[in-house]
Design an enzyme around this catalytic site. Structure first.
Site, mmCIF file in Angstrom:
data_model
loop_
_atom_site.group_PDB
_atom_site.id
_atom_site.type_symbol
_atom_site.label_atom_id
_atom_site.label_comp_id
_atom_site.label_asym_id
_atom_site.label_seq_id
_atom_site.Cartn_x
_atom_site.Cartn_y
_atom_site.Cartn_z
ATOM 1 N N HIS A 131 92.864 34.823 0.732
ATOM 2 C CA HIS A 131 93.676 33.944 1.084
ATOM 3 C C HIS A 131 92.898 33.117 1.890
ATOM 4 O O HIS A 131 91.908 33.576 2.701
ATOM 5 C CB HIS A 131 94.726 34.700 1.832
ATOM 6 C CG HIS A 131 96.019 33.824 2.476
ATOM 7 N ND1 HIS A 131 95.977 33.014 3.510
ATOM 8 C CD2 HIS A 131 97.138 33.718 1.597
ATOM 9 C CE1 HIS A 131 96.953 32.228 3.441
ATOM 10 N NE2 HIS A 131 97.888 32.694 2.535
ATOM 11 N N ASP A 208 92.120 42.025 6.135
ATOM 12 C CA ASP A 208 93.353 41.379 5.984
ATOM 13 C C ASP A 208 94.390 42.150 5.348
ATOM 14 O O ASP A 208 94.395 42.296 4.104
ATOM 15 C CB ASP A 208 93.049 39.863 5.261
ATOM 16 C CG ASP A 208 94.439 39.351 4.971
ATOM 17 O OD1 ASP A 208 95.455 39.728 5.110
ATOM 18 O OD2 ASP A 208 94.130 38.045 4.535
ATOM 19 N N GLN A 211 99.110 41.887 2.817
ATOM 20 C CA GLN A 211 99.960 42.259 1.755
ATOM 21 C C GLN A 211 99.647 43.637 1.377
ATOM 22 O O GLN A 211 100.276 44.480 0.224
ATOM 23 C CB GLN A 211 99.404 41.661 0.269
ATOM 24 C CG GLN A 211 99.499 39.929 0.298
ATOM 25 C CD GLN A 211 100.937 39.618 0.358
ATOM 26 O OE1 GLN A 211 101.703 40.339 -0.051
ATOM 27 N NE2 GLN A 211 101.223 38.573 0.714
ATOM 28 N N LYS A 234 105.922 39.701 6.277
ATOM 29 C CA LYS A 234 105.760 40.102 4.965
ATOM 30 C C LYS A 234 106.450 41.647 4.955
ATOM 31 O O LYS A 234 106.197 42.134 3.875
ATOM 32 C CB LYS A 234 104.520 40.058 4.710
ATOM 33 C CG LYS A 234 103.993 38.481 4.626
ATOM 34 C CD LYS A 234 102.658 38.388 3.875
ATOM 35 C CE LYS A 234 102.106 36.926 4.338
ATOM 36 N NZ LYS A 234 102.705 36.008 3.237
ATOM 37 N N CYS A 372 97.807 29.597 -1.560
ATOM 38 C CA CYS A 372 96.650 29.597 -0.638
ATOM 39 C C CYS A 372 95.431 30.499 -1.181
ATOM 40 O O CYS A 372 94.701 30.878 -0.187
ATOM 41 C CB CYS A 372 97.168 30.427 0.898
ATOM 42 S SG CYS A 372 98.421 29.152 1.253
HETATM 43 N N1 PLP Z 1 96.626 36.958 4.109
HETATM 44 C C1 PLP Z 1 97.335 37.217 2.750
HETATM 45 C C2 PLP Z 1 96.561 37.890 2.030
HETATM 46 C C3 PLP Z 1 98.570 36.455 2.694
HETATM 47 O O1 PLP Z 1 99.173 37.000 1.540
HETATM 48 C C4 PLP Z 1 98.911 35.669 3.555
HETATM 49 C C5 PLP Z 1 100.308 35.063 3.410
HETATM 50 O O2 PLP Z 1 100.537 34.653 2.426
HETATM 51 C C6 PLP Z 1 98.187 35.593 4.819
HETATM 52 C C7 PLP Z 1 96.926 36.202 5.098
HETATM 53 C C8 PLP Z 1 98.479 34.749 5.721
HETATM 54 O O3 PLP Z 1 99.613 35.144 6.523
HETATM 55 P P1 PLP Z 1 100.511 34.219 7.860
HETATM 56 O O4 PLP Z 1 100.867 32.997 7.017
HETATM 57 O O5 PLP Z 1 101.692 35.236 8.045
HETATM 58 O O6 PLP Z 1 99.483 34.119 9.106
#
Ligand code: PLP
Length: 414
Positions: A131, A208, A211, A234, A372
């Site tokens: 992401h 990260d 998900q 999430k 993203c």
């Molecule tokens: N990393 C992953 C794999 C994501 O799916 C997302 C959000 O879609 C993020 C990071 C970013 O999360 P946040 O917008 O809650 O900071």
């Protein structure tokens, strides 16, 4: 505060759905079919009530307050931290830093840890399926330090190339930052093995987990990572709250990130001493209500059972995959053998935004776009995909609805 729901042994999804007030909504005259939990999951009444209850009865600023409300707010905030600690099996609550979300957590690591440690020519290793929030903070760090960002390739299924990864770990690799689950493809990475290789070389490891946490059991000690980031919204919690887990020894070694109240022990013009962990990394008034809501979300997940949630979602995934794959002209993007709870797809000759608009007219919420993860789109040669993502409240009937609606949309748009 609202009671935690009691869920019986059988996975009764219709019963679970009753815990989520928004699922009773109609959208465009049809019952809502919410298939966008990977972007943001819906909240059970217990989370909504916990936040409201905090605001109605206990709200005050946390830490150091002598009055009753401040002490109650502090107790609730710190109790939420302890729930998070238990949820990811961190050794100590000092290792749990509350942040806005995954994005802020990764930026914190890049700036507070990376900026102090990295030099010109050092390397940061990520994968192709990350992401943007696990790409751009490292690009910024590279601009600031002269470090080099290296990217592990994926194959046409969306699987990270383990051999390439092993070969790219070199004497200058300082940080490995990987998603546990891809938000654009659903790929689940074999993180334990990947991180072990990095750890043996003394490389800092960042995960990260945005998900992963809503769908599978996460144990940061078993994973052996140095940092683990995730977002409350999430995992059925509120927006604006998230978590950075950091191994205590590494957090201790880091300079503060932001300066201000809360993160200090004493301030004078001749010098400032910083607060203990984790408060050193929580400058300013935190999102107290958000933390309380996140604690309630964890209670909810634990009441249903994360393993049962994972099994239920795997059934939804199998059903969605089989049905969508049978549609002529539809290509699944992301066909890794280990996948989490989403399907991404492209339909010949139809733009995902058009498809998403037609689905929305039937009350079906999916996400369309690059998610993203623009490098992933570039790799698969598509500008965007349609993504249906599942949560613990989705039913098999909703997957059937999706299938039928996609067929109808294709007929209409062709
Ligand atoms: N990393 C992953 C794999 C994501 O799916 C997302 C959000 O879609 C993020 C990071 C970013 O999360 P946040 O917008 O809650 O900071």
């Amino acid at each position: 505060m609202a009671a935690v729901p009691r869920v019986t042994d059988a996975y009764d999804v219709m019963r679970i759905r009753e815990d989520f007030p928004i699922l009773a909504r109609r959208v465009n005259g049809r019952p809502l079919v919410y298939l966008d939990s990977a972007a943001s999951a819906q909240q059970p009444a217990t989370v909504i009530d916990a936040v409201a209850g905090y605001s109605r009865e206990h709200h005050a600023n946390v830490h150091r307050g002598i009055h009753t409300l401040s002490q109650e707010a502090t107790a609730l905030y710190e109790a939420a931290r302890e729930r998070v600690r238990r949820f990811v099996n961190a050794r100590s609550a000092s290792e749990i830093v509350f942040v806005r979300g995954t994005t802020e957590a990764i930026n914190l690591v890049a700036q507070a840890h990376g900026r102090a440690q990295l030099e010109q020519g050092d390397e940061i290793l990520i994968s192709w399926l990350e992401h943007h929030s696990n790409i751009v903070p490292w690009q910024l760090l590279c601009e600031q330090t002269g470090a080099i960002l290296r990217v592990v390739p994926i194959d046409r299924r969306g699987v990270v190339d383990n051999d390439a990864y092993a070969g790219m770990l070199g004497p200058r690799t300082r940080i490995v930052a990987l998603a546990q689950v891809s938000n654009a493809l659903g790929t689940v990475l074999p993180l334990r093995e990947l991180l072990e290789l990095a750890r043996r070389r003394g490389i800092t490891t960042v995960v990260d987990g945005a998900q992963a946490v809503p769908h599978q059991r996460v144990d940061v000690q078993q994973l052996g990572c140095d940092f683990y980031a995730f977002s409350g919204h999430k995992m059925y919690g509120p927006t604006g709250i998230g978590v950075l887990y950091g191994r205590e020894s590494i957090l201790e070694s880091m300079p503060p990130w932001q300066g201000g109240g809360e993160m200090i022990l004493s301030v004078s013009f001749s010098g400032t001493t910083y607060n203990h962990l984790p408060h050193r990394f929580e400058a300013g008034t935190p999102n107290i209500a958000g933390a309380v809501g996140l604690g309630a979300a964890i209670d909810y997940i634990e009441a249903v059972g994360i393993d049962r949630i994972g099994r239920h979602e795997q059934e939804l995934l199998a059903s969605a995959t089989a049905q969508l794959a049978s549609i002529p002209g539809l290509t699944l993007i992301g066909t890794a053998p280990q996948k989490s709870s989403l399907v991404s797809f492209a339909v010949d000759g139809i733009h995902p935004h058009d498809l998403g608009t037609v689905l929305d007219s039937e009350g079906i919420a999916v996400r369309t776009g690059h998610h993203c993860a623009m490098p992933v789109m570039e790799f698969f040669g598509v500008p965007a995909t349609t993504r249906a993502s599942f949560g613990l409240y989705n039913s098999r009937a909703e997957i059937d609805e999706l299938y039928g609606a996609v067929l109808r949309a294709i007929r209409m748009l062709r």
